[in-house]
Design a protein around this motif. Structure first.
Motif, mmCIF file in Angstrom:
data_model
loop_
_atom_site.group_PDB
_atom_site.id
_atom_site.type_symbol
_atom_site.label_atom_id
_atom_site.label_comp_id
_atom_site.label_asym_id
_atom_site.label_seq_id
_atom_site.Cartn_x
_atom_site.Cartn_y
_atom_site.Cartn_z
ATOM 1 N N LEU A 62 0.813 -1.212 0.000
ATOM 2 C CA LEU A 62 0.000 0.000 0.000
ATOM 3 C C LEU A 62 0.850 1.268 0.000
ATOM 4 C CD1 LEU A 62 -2.915 0.933 -0.057
ATOM 5 C CD2 LEU A 62 -2.872 1.006 2.421
ATOM 6 N N PRO A 63 1.835 1.415 0.904
ATOM 7 C CA PRO A 63 2.616 2.651 0.856
ATOM 8 C C PRO A 63 3.431 2.819 -0.435
ATOM 9 C CG PRO A 63 3.296 1.288 2.733
ATOM 10 C CD PRO A 63 2.188 0.593 2.048
ATOM 11 N N LEU A 64 4.069 1.748 -0.903
ATOM 12 C CA LEU A 64 4.866 1.871 -2.131
ATOM 13 C C LEU A 64 3.990 2.166 -3.341
ATOM 14 C CD1 LEU A 64 7.629 -0.883 -2.028
ATOM 15 C CD2 LEU A 64 7.912 1.578 -2.015
ATOM 16 N N ASN A 65 2.841 1.507 -3.408
ATOM 17 C CA ASN A 65 1.973 1.718 -4.552
ATOM 18 C C ASN A 65 1.387 3.129 -4.548
ATOM 19 O OD1 ASN A 65 -0.905 1.352 -5.994
ATOM 20 N ND2 ASN A 65 0.674 0.059 -6.913
ATOM 21 N N LEU A 66 0.999 3.623 -3.379
ATOM 22 C CA LEU A 66 0.500 4.999 -3.312
ATOM 23 C C LEU A 66 1.595 5.989 -3.691
ATOM 24 C CD1 LEU A 66 -1.759 5.012 -0.143
ATOM 25 C CD2 LEU A 66 -2.455 5.264 -2.519
ATOM 26 N N TRP A 67 2.805 5.730 -3.253
ATOM 27 C CA TRP A 67 3.935 6.594 -3.608
ATOM 28 C C TRP A 67 4.127 6.629 -5.128
ATOM 29 C CZ3 TRP A 67 6.879 10.193 -1.549
ATOM 30 C CH2 TRP A 67 8.104 10.493 -2.122
ATOM 31 N N SER A 114 -5.092 0.535 -11.282
ATOM 32 C CA SER A 114 -3.631 0.569 -11.434
ATOM 33 C C SER A 114 -2.946 -0.254 -10.353
ATOM 34 C CB SER A 114 -3.122 2.007 -11.380
ATOM 35 O OG SER A 114 -3.588 2.739 -12.481
ATOM 36 N N ALA A 115 -3.465 -0.200 -9.122
ATOM 37 C CA ALA A 115 -2.884 -0.992 -8.026
ATOM 38 C C ALA A 115 -3.098 -2.480 -8.269
ATOM 39 C CB ALA A 115 -3.512 -0.565 -6.702
ATOM 40 N N ALA A 116 -4.269 -2.853 -8.759
ATOM 41 C CA ALA A 116 -4.538 -4.267 -9.031
ATOM 42 C C ALA A 116 -3.630 -4.792 -10.139
ATOM 43 C CB ALA A 116 -6.004 -4.454 -9.412
ATOM 44 N N VAL A 117 -3.414 -3.993 -11.173
ATOM 45 C CA VAL A 117 -2.525 -4.408 -12.255
ATOM 46 C C VAL A 117 -1.094 -4.544 -11.745
ATOM 47 C CG1 VAL A 117 -1.502 -3.626 -14.428
ATOM 48 C CG2 VAL A 117 -3.957 -3.496 -14.096
ATOM 49 N N ALA A 118 -0.660 -3.612 -10.903
ATOM 50 C CA ALA A 118 0.696 -3.695 -10.346
ATOM 51 C C ALA A 118 0.851 -4.934 -9.464
ATOM 52 C CB ALA A 118 1.003 -2.437 -9.536
ATOM 53 N N LEU A 119 -0.176 -5.260 -8.707
ATOM 54 C CA LEU A 119 -0.122 -6.445 -7.842
ATOM 55 C C LEU A 119 -0.081 -7.727 -8.669
ATOM 56 C CD1 LEU A 119 -0.124 -7.395 -4.912
ATOM 57 C CD2 LEU A 119 -2.597 -7.510 -5.032
ATOM 58 N N MET A 120 -0.883 -7.797 -9.743
ATOM 59 C CA MET A 120 -0.877 -8.988 -10.597
ATOM 60 C C MET A 120 0.455 -9.137 -11.332
ATOM 61 S SD MET A 120 -4.727 -9.440 -12.100
ATOM 62 C CE MET A 120 -4.570 -8.105 -13.218
ATOM 63 N N ASP A 121 1.031 -8.023 -11.764
ATOM 64 C CA ASP A 121 2.324 -8.088 -12.452
ATOM 65 C C ASP A 121 3.448 -8.505 -11.526
ATOM 66 O OD1 ASP A 121 1.237 -7.359 -14.830
ATOM 67 O OD2 ASP A 121 1.841 -5.246 -14.715
ATOM 68 N N ASP A 122 3.310 -8.205 -10.247
ATOM 69 C CA ASP A 122 4.365 -8.507 -9.283
ATOM 70 C C ASP A 122 4.353 -9.966 -8.859
ATOM 71 O OD1 ASP A 122 6.550 -7.481 -7.722
ATOM 72 O OD2 ASP A 122 5.290 -7.769 -5.965
#
Length: 123
Positions: A62-67, A114-122
């Motif tokens: 959460l903090p990194l993604n919000l950043w 955008s957060a969901a896509v970043a989580l799936m890519d990770d």
């Protein structure tokens, strides 16, 4: 021919005279105080070879993604507009004509996708 150590047993020929000597390789046998093996029964732990290439953990997602999300100009723009609209609604600084939820409802789903896509890519 390589020199053999006097401490190690020499291979014995298991076949008829003149046959090549056989060799037994023991894994994890203590040699010069290193390693562990079936002869002494000790256990030695070694560091893991696990490689982690993920960017996020459960604690820092959460903090990194919000950043990262707030480094995008569009997200910062909508956040600033939403704050200004909220101030117009709830204070007497100026008269707000548009409700702040209209821009918040635009910003939050975009950031969530955008957060969901970043989580799936990770993963």
């Amino acid at each position: 021919m390589p020199q053999s150590s006097p401490d190690l047993p020499r291979p014995q020929s298991a076949g008829p005279p003149g046959a090549l000597a056989t060799r037994t390789v023991l894994l994890n046998v203590v040699v010069d105080g290193q390693g562990a093996g079936p002869r002494d029964g000790s256990v030695v732990s070694y560091p893991s070879n696990k490689i982690t290439t993920s960017k996020y953990t459960a604690l820092n997602f959460l903090p990194l993604n919000l950043w990262e999300q707030l480094h995008k100009f569009g997200n910062v723009y909508f956040l600033c507009i939403s704050v200004l609209m909220w101030l117009g609604e709830h204070t007497k600084l100026f008269i707000g004509t548009i409700k702040s939820f209209s821009t918040i409802l635009t910003l939050l789903p975009m950031m969530a996708v955008s957060a969901a896509v970043a989580l799936m890519d990770d993963r």
